[in-house]
Design a protein around this motif. Structure first.
Motif, short mmCIF file in Angstrom:
data_model
loop_
_atom_site.label_atom_id
_atom_site.label_comp_id
_atom_site.label_asym_id
_atom_site.label_seq_id
_atom_site.Cartn_x
_atom_site.Cartn_y
_atom_site.Cartn_z
N PRO A 34 30.00 36.80 51.10
CA PRO A 34 30.29 37.90 52.04
C PRO A 34 31.58 37.68 52.82
CG PRO A 34 28.14 36.87 52.52
CD PRO A 34 28.74 36.11 51.41
N GLU A 35 31.91 36.42 53.08
CA GLU A 35 33.15 36.16 53.82
C GLU A 35 34.34 36.63 52.99
OE1 GLU A 35 34.21 32.00 54.77
OE2 GLU A 35 36.21 32.80 54.34
N LEU A 36 34.24 36.39 51.72
CA LEU A 36 35.31 36.80 50.82
C LEU A 36 35.43 38.31 50.79
CD1 LEU A 36 37.09 35.00 49.08
CD2 LEU A 36 35.71 35.61 47.13
N ARG A 37 34.29 38.98 50.81
CA ARG A 37 34.32 40.44 50.80
C ARG A 37 34.97 40.97 52.06
NH1 ARG A 37 29.16 39.90 48.61
NH2 ARG A 37 28.10 40.55 50.50
N ARG A 38 34.69 40.32 53.17
CA ARG A 38 35.32 40.78 54.41
C ARG A 38 36.82 40.58 54.33
NH1 ARG A 38 30.61 38.82 56.82
NH2 ARG A 38 31.48 36.73 57.02
N GLU A 39 37.19 39.45 53.78
CA GLU A 39 38.61 39.17 53.59
C GLU A 39 39.24 40.27 52.74
OE1 GLU A 39 39.98 36.65 54.99
OE2 GLU A 39 41.95 36.54 54.06
N LEU A 40 38.55 40.63 51.68
CA LEU A 40 39.06 41.68 50.79
C LEU A 40 39.23 42.99 51.54
CD1 LEU A 40 39.76 42.50 47.87
CD2 LEU A 40 37.39 43.18 47.60
N GLU A 41 38.24 43.33 52.35
CA GLU A 41 38.33 44.56 53.11
C GLU A 41 39.53 44.55 54.05
OE1 GLU A 41 37.14 47.68 53.28
OE2 GLU A 41 36.55 46.91 51.33
N SER A 42 39.72 43.39 54.67
CA SER A 42 40.85 43.27 55.59
C SER A 42 42.17 43.43 54.82
CB SER A 42 40.77 41.90 56.25
OG SER A 42 41.77 41.76 57.20
N ILE A 43 42.23 42.82 53.66
CA ILE A 43 43.43 42.97 52.84
C ILE A 43 43.63 44.44 52.49
CG2 ILE A 43 44.43 42.48 50.58
CD1 ILE A 43 43.19 39.74 50.71
N ARG A 44 42.55 45.09 52.12
CA ARG A 44 42.67 46.51 51.73
C ARG A 44 43.16 47.36 52.88
NH1 ARG A 44 37.69 46.82 47.69
NH2 ARG A 44 38.91 46.81 45.78
N ARG A 45 42.65 47.06 54.08
CA ARG A 45 43.10 47.85 55.23
C ARG A 45 44.59 47.69 55.41
NH1 ARG A 45 38.23 46.42 57.87
NH2 ARG A 45 39.18 44.55 58.73
N THR A 46 45.04 46.45 55.28
CA THR A 46 46.46 46.20 55.46
C THR A 46 47.29 46.88 54.38
OG1 THR A 46 45.85 44.03 56.29
CG2 THR A 46 48.18 44.40 55.86
N THR A 47 46.84 46.79 53.13
CA THR A 47 47.65 47.40 52.07
C THR A 47 47.68 48.91 52.23
OG1 THR A 47 45.78 47.44 50.55
CG2 THR A 47 47.30 45.57 50.39
#
Lengths: 857, 178
Positions: A34-47
């Motif tokens: 789940p931590e990785l998924r949150r990281e992914l979401e954060s990356i997506r928000r930024t992109t």
């Protein structure tokens, strides 16, 4: 599978840049973490934010002076490149063609009032060199200091004649003519080379080795002499003009032509990788000791020249021990000896499902797949392109309880598969889109009550190819519109009449299909025809459909000639549609093409954004693909998608009849747009699930409620079918996920604990921008197999066939015989005979795979 | 080669110009730091395009344009840098004597935070971010245009995104998880 949050693959995944294998790796890691998924979401928000904000930076323009200078270059220069596809065809253009060109250029001028008209005055710097055109005057920062004798290692190694050393990184500039290439020293003789010179920029862009000579055991000295510059010696250590290629630097083939390796022992690869990114022909053998001959993703996408494109033929025997990895595409072999021994895989190294290597045989065998099971090597005819969407994996319900996708009623894939099999070939894996195969057929779901646009039909039973699993069918039926109630239609046909449309299954077929259509229309409707070849013209302005004679005369007059400029034609077609817009009616541009867009807006993205803009004005676009070969399948799909229409492939008159007569309502009348489905699974009933197909329609969970997200279009009377393969909660299935220790586990709401899933549908009325929602909860009633509907069994058969053609790793116990049995049992009334046709198609496929399989069952 | 053929080729060049002129100037300006030079670079690029043949560049026209533009822009910058010696990092951060391409101050628009943050990144990260998010190019295309490996491009983009993410959060004073 562990992935560090700092792994750049996470960002690459968010941006859709990973290939199928890597994507699966990342998704596996995401499932567990789940931590990785949150990281992914954060990356997506930024992109997302970057994409939006960076585009706001304004784009400056060239000054009028600069634009003029470019216009002049345009008028002065003619290219020296031979134009293989155009030259002969052009001379056959008659008066009409010449007029079209004039009209085309006039049109071009009127379209751009902001730019200055072309001037015919040439601004020239007076120059005394007789017989040479000077480039137009412009500022070049000439700097006398730059003419030094630099020693920079070139990037490649010379080989036998015809190979270019790429010299652009050497920055050999400030020449006024090609220098002479002097080759001296070294122990051999006879090597010669010429310099390739670009006179506009004044640079030497490459060195073409015209003869490799013989006997070189160490590198000679290569010097560039003259050409208006000081002499320049290339660094010795990087050039080798030996008869064999050796050394650790790369071999770089610069030009687009064919690389021919004639003779034995052409590649002695001790380690490393030889990557072939375009199609190549070998007539000799290849020896690879160690290392891998890697046919990477570029190899067989069919972007090469038309003859033999996309196909690597190994007609001689080859020996290598390192194995073969085919990332994409395929090889044609007629004998097991053509390919080396050792492991080979079809792009999935290390997942344990690699087929076993072919064994060396003595007698030649007909072209067939290796190994014997249906995991085949495929080959592409010329010029085709298919996007690789991959395959949906199983996901656990606890991690991902929501499955979301756009509803798709394109049917092109099935017709395309039919074409391949008809030619005794298996289709390329990525041409097989299971959702399009499913949706090709008519299903007998009950229609919705009046006033409702959709009815939902759900059925669950045992999964035929894996008895421990369940199969759930979700069927949607859109309301029918009786013929007398159908809305008035404003249709504009945009027809490709370029030279490539000549064959009988293209333009002539379009003409006949047209006759069928015009027979269905009446005084409510209007028809216009815009044609495009090298230029576009309006063949028939929007005409009331009662004037059948005029309409048919126009269509019958068409001849195929010229190259393909699709861009302008589309603009004119939309203009015709807008000028004759019928409020509350069907306004549609129907593009008929073989997908060969050669000139004009060549970039797919700009064509797509044009179509998108136009779709917002209420004129939708449908795409009909014709012919074989040269199908830019992915282009046509995208266009239909962005145009709020759909894409069908018409291979013969029967199919034309299906599209233009039987399914006219569905083809023309959109009942809902941006239709999406979201299914929530109940972890108490289902452990994991897999959506079969719809990979290209995947949406994120939050996209479901986002009305700005473009999704599928559904026509009147259409059915849409989706299948989920489900691993029930009670089955051993995959290794389970540990119950979470820190997350609160709310108990399921009362009364829902035996529901398997809830199906939600969002759609918009055709002229609305707000969506509506329909919901249905589904229980698995453990239906017995003999109580399942014909549609359920037939759909299962189609899906199973699709998985076999794709060589899917999820196909379980699938095989052709069971597909045929299943389809037979689900044939039902079979109006139109399409299901029977499916069965014979499966048998043909089976015979390709196993010649000698029994004909009749 | 007859006139009709030339017309088609001219149309092709003009349509590419229509599409990409602005984006290329914007990109070139980010390398040269000077708008007029950027315009020159893009003019040169299109003049070179006139000598190209559509079928040869089929499918790669955008990539070709950006590659040529980049090389020219780097040439120009190298020449300029010999007259004013600045190292790459300084070029990234310092304000040039000429007004920046977007000329936001004069127009009175608030420059987006992302654009402002972009200027603080090192040159190589900034460039790939522009290529990816402003111009929509893929990793593969970017790697060919910049002569970096695809994985190198991936690392640069990933690092830049991390940096910008932290800075966004700092500017907004919101703490997101991890």
């Amino acid at each position: 599978m562990k992935l560090d949050p700092n792994d750049p693959r996470l960002t690459a995944y968010a941006l859709g840049e990973l290939d199928e294998f890597e994507r699966a790796t990342v998704e596996a890691a995401l499932r567990d973490n789940p931590e990785l998924r949150r990281e992914l979401e954060s990356i997506r928000r930024t992109t997302d934010r970057l994409t939006t904000e960076l585009q706001t930076e304004p784009c400056p323009e060239l000054t009028p002076q600069q634009q003029r200078a470019i216009e002049e270059s345009l008028n002065e220069l003619t290219t020296t490149e031979p134009s293989f596809s155009w030259s002969k065809l052009w001379w056959t253009l008659g008066f009409a063609g010449a007029m079209a060109i004039v009209l085309g250029s006039l049109f071009l001028h009127t379209q751009k009032p902001a730019r200055e008209q072309q001037q015919t005055v040439k601004l020239r710097v007076p120059n005394e060199t007789a017989g040479r055109d000077e480039p137009p005057a412009r500022q070049l920062p000439w700097d006398a200091d730059q003419r030094a004798t630099r020693r920079v290692a070139p990037t490649s190694t010379a080989l036998t004649g015809g190979v270019v050393i790429n010299a652009t990184s050497l920055n050999l500039s400030k020449y006024i003519g090609a220098p002479y290439v002097a080759i001296s020293a070294g122990t051999g003789t006879g090597a010669t080379a010429v310099a390739l010179f670009d006179y506009i920029s004044g640079t030497v862009t490459g060195i073409l080795v015209t003869s490799a000579g013989a006997g070189y055991t160490n590198a000679p000295t290569v010097t560039l002499i003259g050409g208006g510059n000081t002499n320049f010696t290339l660094d010795r250590s990087a050039i080798s003009l030996a008869a064999n290629v050796s050394g650790s630097s790369g071999l770089f083939k610069q030009s687009a032509g064919t690389l021919m390796l004639n003779g034995t022992n052409m590649i002695n690869l001790v380690s490393g990788v030889v990557t072939m990114n375009v199609a190549n022909t070998y007539t000799g053998g290849t020896v690879v000791n160690g290392g891998i001959v890697d046919f990477n993703s570029g190899a067989f996408r069919g972007h090469g020249p038309k003859v033999g494109a996309g196909l690597l033929t190994l007609s001689g025997n080859n020996t290598y021990a390192g194995g073969t990895r085919i990332g994409y595409g395929g090889i044609a072999i007629d004998n097991a000896n053509r390919m080396g021994a050792g492991a080979y895989s079809l792009g999935r190294i290390g997942d344990g499902s690699n087929p076993s290597a072919p064994t060396a045989g003595t007698a030649p065998v007909p072209w067939q797949q290796y190994p014997a099971r249906e995991d085949a090597l495929r080959y592409y005819p010329g010029g085709e392109s298919y996007e690789a969407y991959g395959e949906n994996p199983f996901v656990t319900v606890t991690e991902q309880p929501l499955s979301t996708f756009g509803l798709d009623v394109d049917t092109a894939s099935y017709a395309n598969i039919r074409r391949f099999i008809g030619e005794r070939q298996l289709p390329p894996r990525d041409a097989v889109r299971i959702e399009e195969m499913l949706n090709y057929f008519k299903y007998n779901y009950a229609p919705p009550p009046s006033g409702q646009p959709f009815a939902l039909h759900v059925e669950m039973a045992e999964c035929p190819w894996n008895s421990a699993h369940r199969l759930a069918l979700i069927g949607l039926k859109a309301k029918e519109i009786p013929a007398h109630k159908r809305p008035a239609s404003n249709l504009v046909f945009l027809i490709d009449v370029s030279g490539s449309m000549q064959p009988v299954n293209k333009l002539p077929l379009i003409k006949r299909a047209f006759h069928l259509l015009v027979g269905q229309l009446d005084e409510r409707d209007r028809v216009a025809i815009v044609v495009y070849a090298s230029n576009a013209r309006i063949l028939l302005r929007s005409t009331n459909a009662t004037d059948k004679d005029r309409i048919l005369a126009a269509i019958d007059s068409l001849k195929a000639d010229g190259s393909t400029n699709g861009g302008e034609g589309i603009q004119w077609a939309y203009e015709q549609a807008r000028q004759n817009f019928i409020v509350g009616g069907v306004n549609r541009v129907i593009l008929c093409t073989d997908g060969d867009f050669n000139v004009g807006i060549t970039d797919q993205n700009s064509l797509v954004s044009l179509i998108q803009q136009q779709a917002k004005s209420g004129v939708f676009l449908s795409v009909l693909g014709f012919g074989m070969g040269n199908i830019k399948d992915s282009t046509m799909q995208k266009l239909a998608d962005k145009g709020n229409g759909h894409y069908a492939y018409i291979d013969d008159l029967d199919e034309a009849r299906k599209v233009f007569v039987e399914q006219l309502q569905a083809t023309l009348v959109t009942v809902a747009k941006d239709a999406k489905l979201q299914v929530e699974f109940n972890p108490a009933v289902a452990q994991s699930y897999r959506l079969i197909g719809y990979e290209k329609r995947r949406l994120r969970a939050q996209d479901f409620n986002n009305d700005r997200k473009d999704a599928g279009e559904v026509g009147a009377g259409h059915t849409v079918t989706a299948l989920y393969e489900i691993i029930p909660a009670s089955s051993p299935g995959e290794p389970g996920v540990d119950p979470l220790k820190y997350q609160p586990q709310p108990p399921p709401r009362r009364g829902v604990s035996d529901e398997a899933m809830t199906v939600k549908l969002r759609y918009k009325e055709p002229d609305s921008d707000t969506s509506k929602l329909l919901t249905a909860a589904v229980k698995d009633t453990q239906q017995r197999w003999n109580k399942t509907s014909d549609d359920f069994r037939f759909a299962a058969a189609v899906a199973e066939f699709g998985m076999l053609l794709r060589g899917s790793q999820y196909s379980g116990n699938a095989n052709f015989d069971s597909v045929i049995d299943l389809a037979r049992s689900g044939c039902g009334r079979d109006e139109g005979g399409y299901r029977e046709e499916f069965i014979s198609l499966v048998r043909q496929a089976q015979r390709i795979v196993r010649p000698g399989a029994p004909d009749d069952r | 080669m007859n006139r009709a053929d030339d017309h088609a080729r001219q149309d092709w060049v003009r349509s590419l110009m229509r599409e990409h002129e602005g984006a290329l100037i914007r990109y070139a300006a980010s390398i040269t730091g000077d708008l007029e030079q950027a315009r020159d670079v893009v003019q040169d690029t299109f003049v070179r395009l006139c000598a190209q043949h559509p079928t040869r560049l089929q499918g790669h026209a955008t990539e070709w344009l950006f590659t040529v533009c980049r090389n020219r822009a780097l040439d120009v910058r190298r020449k300029e840098s010999r007259m004013q010696p600045l190292c790459d990092n300084q070029l990234a951060g310092c304000a040039s004597a000429d007004p920046p391409p977007s000329d936001a101050a004069e127009q009175g628009e608030a420059r987006s935070q992302a654009l402002a943050l972009l200027e603080t990144l090192p040159d190589n990260q900034r460039e790939v971010i522009r290529l990816k998010f402003q111009n929509g190019l893929s990793y593969r295309e970017i790697s060919r245009i910049t002569n970096l490996s695809v994985s190198n491009v991936g690392v640069l983009i990933h690092t830049a995104i991390k940096t910008m993410r932290r800075q966004f959060q700092a500017m907004e004073g919101v703490s997101h998880e991890t």
